[in-house]
Design an enzyme around this catalytic site. Structure first.
Site, short mmCIF file in Angstrom:
data_model
loop_
_atom_site.label_atom_id
_atom_site.label_comp_id
_atom_site.label_asym_id
_atom_site.label_seq_id
_atom_site.Cartn_x
_atom_site.Cartn_y
_atom_site.Cartn_z
CG HIS A 294 -1.77 1.18 1.27
ND1 HIS A 294 -3.18 1.05 0.87
CD2 HIS A 294 -1.65 2.31 1.89
CE1 HIS A 294 -3.62 2.24 1.21
NE2 HIS A 294 -2.73 3.16 1.90
CG HIS A 337 1.03 5.68 10.17
ND1 HIS A 337 2.36 5.28 9.97
CD2 HIS A 337 0.85 6.81 9.69
CE1 HIS A 337 2.89 6.44 9.42
NE2 HIS A 337 1.97 7.25 9.26
CD GLU A 343 -2.14 10.45 9.45
OE1 GLU A 343 -3.33 9.83 9.41
OE2 GLU A 343 -0.87 9.99 9.49
CG HIS A 367 -5.97 9.29 13.83
ND1 HIS A 367 -6.35 8.95 12.52
CD2 HIS A 367 -6.98 8.97 14.69
CE1 HIS A 367 -7.43 8.09 12.91
NE2 HIS A 367 -7.91 8.23 14.08
CG HIS A 373 -3.89 6.54 12.92
ND1 HIS A 373 -2.90 7.34 13.48
CD2 HIS A 373 -3.71 6.67 11.80
CE1 HIS A 373 -2.11 7.85 12.55
NE2 HIS A 373 -2.55 7.41 11.35
#
Length: 438
Positions: A294, A337, A343, A367, A373
């Site tokens: 990803h 992460h 974020e 976050h 998260h």
């Protein structure tokens, strides 16, 4: 609907004049002894005069009256009581935060326009030192009427979520619908008309201006293409307002108001590269992996406001649009992460791929720095066991992220007063199982 005419390009040097007044733009100079039609020449600077040419932004406006023709500014307290620019209201809170959709004022509660409907959720830095950012939501149900707003503190990146915005600026008119965004640079006066209950998000940056991100190895094309950004063409009204036209200024985080007896949208012609603009998110050219793993979300960056630290942003505006997912032997959703960035996410419509429940259009999540998260249990188990074949991701969905290198504080309105903070958000990860086996 009135006709809207746009000029295409990002960071371009445009010139535009209202067709009712041909040859209003002077030739060969900016400030002639006498302007055509008896107009006044006025420069609007978005950078220091001595900024490098690549960073230098300014526009020349040719208007019926100079913008200095107004009464003194006075404090405009209690108009937008939840608009904030200081970050010491609350004790720091590192927890994952998620907000249910923010409430739009009902008609029974009276008329609330764009300015009165500004609510600050979080931010960092200081407008006086021109460093930092703020994140707001606007919640309104009425048009601004004979009132204009400008932000002395920084640029507004506006993300409509419910209801279109009919925006009149000194440079002309823009019509901005959900799944489109617009940027109103620092100091440009604008008026917002709405068509009913209206909601959206705002990213405000105090440092510099938004830019297109560098593409690096991607090459010359991809992500948000410059030609797809459009700016309004010149339009003016020569209108006297006997009862007074209000000019509202956001200055050092506070609101001020001055009255004048004419419309501020009296710019007959203009030229320059300091302009408002809009962009259709559906035109974003997605770059993604066609082999494995990803990709980092930076490949979805639409606009960035760089900091003085190379490769680091005061704020990035990132989207997660519909696309194909084809990676092999890969966990395809966003990975778990912890990040040195903050974020803030919002949802314009649809269902976000990593959390299909609880994260709703018109809501948000934050976050903070180094707070972990990632996908909830349902998403993790589904993606871990799915048949890996080409599939469409995020059809009918548009999620976005405001990402910043600064550590953002949440306002009292965001944490308490709005009563939309989901105290049970953390529970979406609690049922993740221990799968370890030797």
């Amino acid at each position: 609907m009135p006709e809207y005419k746009y000029l295409s390009g990002f960071g371009s040097h445009f010139e535009s004049e209202d067709p009712r007044c041909p040859n209003a733009l002077p030739e060969g100079q900016n400030s002639p002894q006498k302007c055509a039609y008896g107009l006044y020449a006025e420069q609007l600077s978005g950078s220091a005069f001595t900024a490098p040419r690549t960073e230098n932004t300014r526009s020349w406006l040719y208007r019926i009256r100079p913008s200095v023709v107004h009464n003194p500014f006075e404090r405009f307290d209690q108009v937008a009581p939840f608009l904030k620019g200081k970050w010491d209201e609350q004790h720091p809170n590192p927890n994952q935060m998620r907000w249910n959709p923010f409430d739009i004022p009902s008609s029974s509660g009276g008329q609330v326009d764009f300015v009165a409907g500004l609510h600050t959720v979080c931010g960092a830095g200081d407008a006086r030192s021109r460093h930092g950012l703020a994140i707001h939501v606007y919640l309104c149900n009425a048009s601004m009427g004979d009132s204009a707003f400008y932000n002395s503190d920084g640029d507004f990146l506006i993300v409509p979520q419910q209801g279109p915005l009919d925006i009149t600026t000194e440079f002309g008119k823009m019509y901005v619908k959900p799944n489109e965004i617009c940027v109103i640079p620092q100091g440009i006066r604008f008026n917002v008309a709405v068509e009913g209950p209206t909601r959206g998000y705002i990213l405000e940056v105090y440092d510099g201006h938004f830019k297109l991100p560098d593409l690096g190895p991607i090459g010359a094309n991809g992500l948000a293409n410059p030609r797809d950004f459009v700016s309004p063409s010149a339009w003016f009204e020569d209108r006297s307002v006997t009862d007074g036209y209000r000019i509202v200024s956001k200055y050092q985080g506070a609101l001020f108001v001055a009255n004048q007896r004419h419309s501020p949208f009296d710019v007959v012609a203009w030229h320059g590269n300091y302009v408002p603009y809009k962009y259709d998110l559906a035109k974003f050219m997605v770059i993604n992996s066609v082999s494995f793993d990803h990709c980092d979300p930076s490949i979805f960056t639409v606009l960035t406001c760089p900091s003085l630290r190379y490769g680091t942003a005061i704020a990035d505006f990132v989207i997660f649009p519909p696309r194909w997912s084809v990676q092999e032997h890969t966990f395809r959703p966003p990975y778990y992460h912890r990040n040195c960035m903050s974020e803030f996410m919002g949802l314009i419509f649809g269902r976000y791929e990593a959390k299909e429940g609880g994260f709703l259009p018109g809501g948000a999540s934050l976050h903070s720095m180094m707070t972990p998260h990632g996908p909830d249990r349902k998403c993790f188990e589904g993606a871990s066991n799915a048949e890996l074949k080409p599939e469409r991701v995020a059809d009918g969905t548009q999620a976005f992220m405001f990402e910043s290198s600064l550590s953002m504080a949440v306002t009292k309105w965001g944490e308490e007063t709005c009563q939309k903070l989901d105290a049970r958000y953390y529970e979406c990860w609690q049922s993740l199982q221990k799968n370890f086996k030797i």
